[in-house]
Design a protein around this motif. Structure first.
Motif, PDB file in Angstrom:
ATOM      1  N   MET A 118       0.934  -1.197  -0.051  1.00  0.00           N
ATOM      2  CA  MET A 118       0.083   0.114   0.120  1.00  0.00           C
ATOM      3  C   MET A 118       0.706   1.389  -0.072  1.00  0.00           C
ATOM      4  O   MET A 118       1.921   1.310   0.758  1.00  0.00           O
ATOM      5  N   SER A 119       0.577   2.339  -0.801  1.00  0.00           N
ATOM      6  CA  SER A 119       1.428   3.330  -0.986  1.00  0.00           C
ATOM      7  C   SER A 119       0.934   4.319   0.301  1.00  0.00           C
ATOM      8  O   SER A 119      -0.175   4.578   0.796  1.00  0.00           O
ATOM      9  N   ASP A 120       1.936   5.151   0.556  1.00  0.00           N
ATOM     10  CA  ASP A 120       1.813   6.316   1.258  1.00  0.00           C
ATOM     11  C   ASP A 120       0.792   7.502   0.643  1.00  0.00           C
ATOM     12  O   ASP A 120       0.001   8.029   1.588  1.00  0.00           O
ATOM     13  N   GLN A 121       0.740   7.617  -0.537  1.00  0.00           N
ATOM     14  CA  GLN A 121      -0.309   8.298  -1.439  1.00  0.00           C
ATOM     15  C   GLN A 121      -1.721   7.893  -0.891  1.00  0.00           C
ATOM     16  O   GLN A 121      -2.621   8.724  -0.822  1.00  0.00           O
TER      17      GLN A 121
ATOM     18  N   CYS B 163      -7.496  -1.523   0.163  1.00  0.00           N
ATOM     19  CA  CYS B 163      -6.350  -1.693  -0.558  1.00  0.00           C
ATOM     20  C   CYS B 163      -5.951  -3.234  -1.022  1.00  0.00           C
ATOM     21  O   CYS B 163      -6.708  -3.995  -0.450  1.00  0.00           O
TER      22      CYS B 163
ATOM     23  N   GLU C 274       3.779  -4.865   6.129  1.00  0.00           N
ATOM     24  CA  GLU C 274       3.329  -3.538   5.718  1.00  0.00           C
ATOM     25  C   GLU C 274       2.907  -3.033   6.882  1.00  0.00           C
ATOM     26  O   GLU C 274       3.141  -1.752   7.330  1.00  0.00           O
TER      27      GLU C 274
END
Length: 183
Positions: A1-4, A25, A36
């Motif tokens: 999962m992205s920080d964005q 996600c 994560e």
């Protein structure tokens, strides 16, 4: 999962403006998701934040990012407490309420609309949605408003502005843990 993805869906929680946020996600590998979440918890715990999966199914995970102390305060309020009791929760700590919410989500029964209380939605509006569904609300934004429309519109704008600011800072290279305020 992205920080964005996290900033886009959780900026007001990262900024300390609300108790919790949800986002979905992809989850193709449970071990990778666990790793994560551990990484995120290590980075965000010093700021008073926790991240946990509420539900995982069909290749997706529903993730809850929250501030335990803020959630405890919000769920302890009289109207929130009464609504939770009506929905099968006892007079228990927020962490136990959260565990019960996760069990309800995983059971796949009727969607637990009291989830709005865990997202800092006003109890009156959560009750309004439970009683009326998507009908007869005054306006809609982050949630459907049945109570104080003016206050809700102000909150929607503050949360939108917060999201824009944190997304811009992330784009400038600020790491997630620097975007989160201590609380």
């Amino acid at each position: 999962m992205s920080d964005q993805l996290i900033v886009h869906h959780c900026a007001p929680t990262l900024a300390g403006l609300k108790a919790g946020s949800l986002f979905s996600c992809p989850c193709r590998d449970a071990g990778q998701l666990t790793g994560e979440l551990r990484r995120l918890n290590r980075a965000l715990a010093p700021k008073g934040l926790r991240v946990l999966p509420l539900q995982t199914e069909k290749g997706r995970a529903l993730i809850y990012l929250y501030r335990p102390r803020a959630l405890e305060r919000e769920l302890a309020g009289g109207e929130a407490r009464a609504l939770l009791k009506e929905r099968g929760y006892g007079a228990e700590a927020a962490c136990r309420c959260l565990a019960r919410l996760a069990r309800k989500l995983r059971a796949g029964e009727a969607f637990p609309h009291e989830i709005g209380l865990f997202l800092s939605y006003p109890p009156r509006d959560v009750r309004g949605f439970i009683c009326n569904g998507a009908c007869r609300h005054k306006c809609a934004g982050c949630w459907k408003v049945y109570g104080n429309e003016a206050a809700a519109l102000r909150t929607f704008e503050v949360w939108r502005r917060c999201t824009r600011i944190l997304e811009a800072r992330l784009a400038q290279g600020y790491p997630l843990e620097k975007l989160a305020v201590a609380g």
